[in-house]
Design an enzyme around this catalytic site. Structure first.
Site, short mmCIF file in Angstrom:
data_model
loop_
_atom_site.label_atom_id
_atom_site.label_comp_id
_atom_site.label_asym_id
_atom_site.label_seq_id
_atom_site.Cartn_x
_atom_site.Cartn_y
_atom_site.Cartn_z
CB CYS A 23 -10.27 -3.04 3.86
SG CYS A 23 -10.80 -2.52 5.50
N GLY A 70 3.16 -1.49 2.53
CA GLY A 70 3.26 -2.27 3.75
C GLY A 70 4.60 -2.11 4.45
N GLY A 71 4.60 -1.47 5.60
CA GLY A 71 5.80 -1.40 6.43
C GLY A 71 6.89 -0.49 5.91
N GLY A 100 1.73 4.50 4.02
CA GLY A 100 0.54 4.82 4.78
C GLY A 100 0.85 5.53 6.08
#
Length: 335
Positions: free
Chosen positions: A96, A208-209, A230
């Site tokens: 984060c 990611g992505g 996510g």
């Protein structure tokens, strides 16, 4: 099913999003996926006594608790509290990039201190019997990921970490906001795939992505052990989760979001009976019918009505009527 198998598909920990109501919905959409809490800081649990942050529904399992912190002893105590609360995995946040996290000397800034991360992992593993895992970036700031990431992974592996989730982007701790850090740094999927070749004994998930099950399946077929999704799983949960059983896990059939809405009604009723408000749950349901006729009317009905006094299951059913056939039978007991 072992937790390593569940982690073939996991839903990323997302602050202000993956609370217990969101996780309950996601579990109904996909029985197999591994779910994660929002990040909980070790100081909040150990010093602040905020044990309510560990609340979850038994239906959410398998579920992992993500912790933020950098003090090995404090993280060990927090991990023990999480294990005692019933979590199936304890995950350390090393990814984060927010200012608040940096000021606490944890999150992505820990990528600069792999020895400390290894010490934290070692202390946490000594405190609990459940898996201790790490979620990290490929590097931060001016680090060279192709040099830094192998060193980082080797050190936490030596400390006993057997499962790692790698967000395939750098984090820029100065100059980019947390939101920009989710989009602007370029993705380096090949580097993460190379880490699986270099560390074949590590269970590696990529993050990611990733926006589709086809993309997730391609990573699994290419040799990675897991895929973490996510924002796409949050904003288009049906697209990601409904078919995950057969596509990712080779189990069962696709779930139906309409039936899931009906299965949410008793949960909603219980929450309202305990003094909760409808919008605390339905805010996570807005994207259920994304891309489907009537989706806009569904979102509008929930967004405008769920905060009103007395709003309950009947409002949800009214919203559902915009995306279902008019003669679809309504759930017994809610009109």
């Amino acid at each position: 099913m072992q937790i390593n198998q569940h982690s073939r598909l996991s839903i990323a920990p997302m602050m202000d999003w993956t609370d217990r109501h969101c996780r309950y919905l996601h579990r109904l959409l996909c029985p197999q996926a591994l779910l994660y809490t929002e990040m909980v800081t070790a100081p909040a649990l150990v010093r602040g006594g905020a044990l309510h942050l560990l609340d979850h529904n038994p239906e959410e399992h398998p579920i992992a608790l993500q912790l933020g912190g950098s003090d090995p002893r404090e993280l060990a105590r927090a991990a023990r509290l999480g294990a005692e609360a019933g979590y199936d995995e304890i995950n350390l946040n090393v990814g984060c990039p927010s200012d608040r996290v940096q000021s606490g000397t944890f999150g992505a800034v820990l990528m600069k201190s792999p020895d400390l991360v290894a010490e934290c992992v070692d202390a946490m593993r000594a405190a609990v019997r459940v898996d201790v895992t790490v979620k990290c970036r490929i590097g931060v700031d001016d680090q060279a990921p192709e040099e830094m990431l192998p060193d980082f992974l080797s050190k936490i592996r030596a400390a006993g970490c057997e499962r790692v989730i790698v967000h395939a982007r750098k984090a820029w701790l100065q100059g980019l906001s947390p939101k920009e850090n989710r989009d602007i740094p370029p993705l380096d999927y090949p580097l993460v795939q190379q880490m699986k070749v270099s560390f074949p004994d590590l269970h590696l998930s990529i993050n990611g992505g990733i926006t589709s099950l086809d993309q997730a399946r391609a990573f699994l077929d290419a040799g990675l052990d897991g895929v973490m999704i996510g924002r796409a799983a949050y904003h288009q949960p049906s697209d990601i989760l409904c078919a995950a059983g057969p596509v990712i896990f080779g189990q069962g059939t696709a779930t139906d979001p309409v039936s899931v809405v009906h299965r949410m009604l008793p949960y909603i009723e219980g929450h309202l009976s305990a003094g909760g408000r409808l919008h605390q749950i339905t805010r996570h349901m807005l994207g259920l019918f994304a891309g489907r006729p009537g989706a806009r009317a569904w979102r509008r009905a929930l967004s405008e009505g769920a905060t009103r006094d007395g709003a309950g299951p009947a409002l949800v059913l009214d919203a559902l009527s915009h995306v279902t056939e008019p003669d679809l039978p309504r759930a017994q007991g809610w009109g």
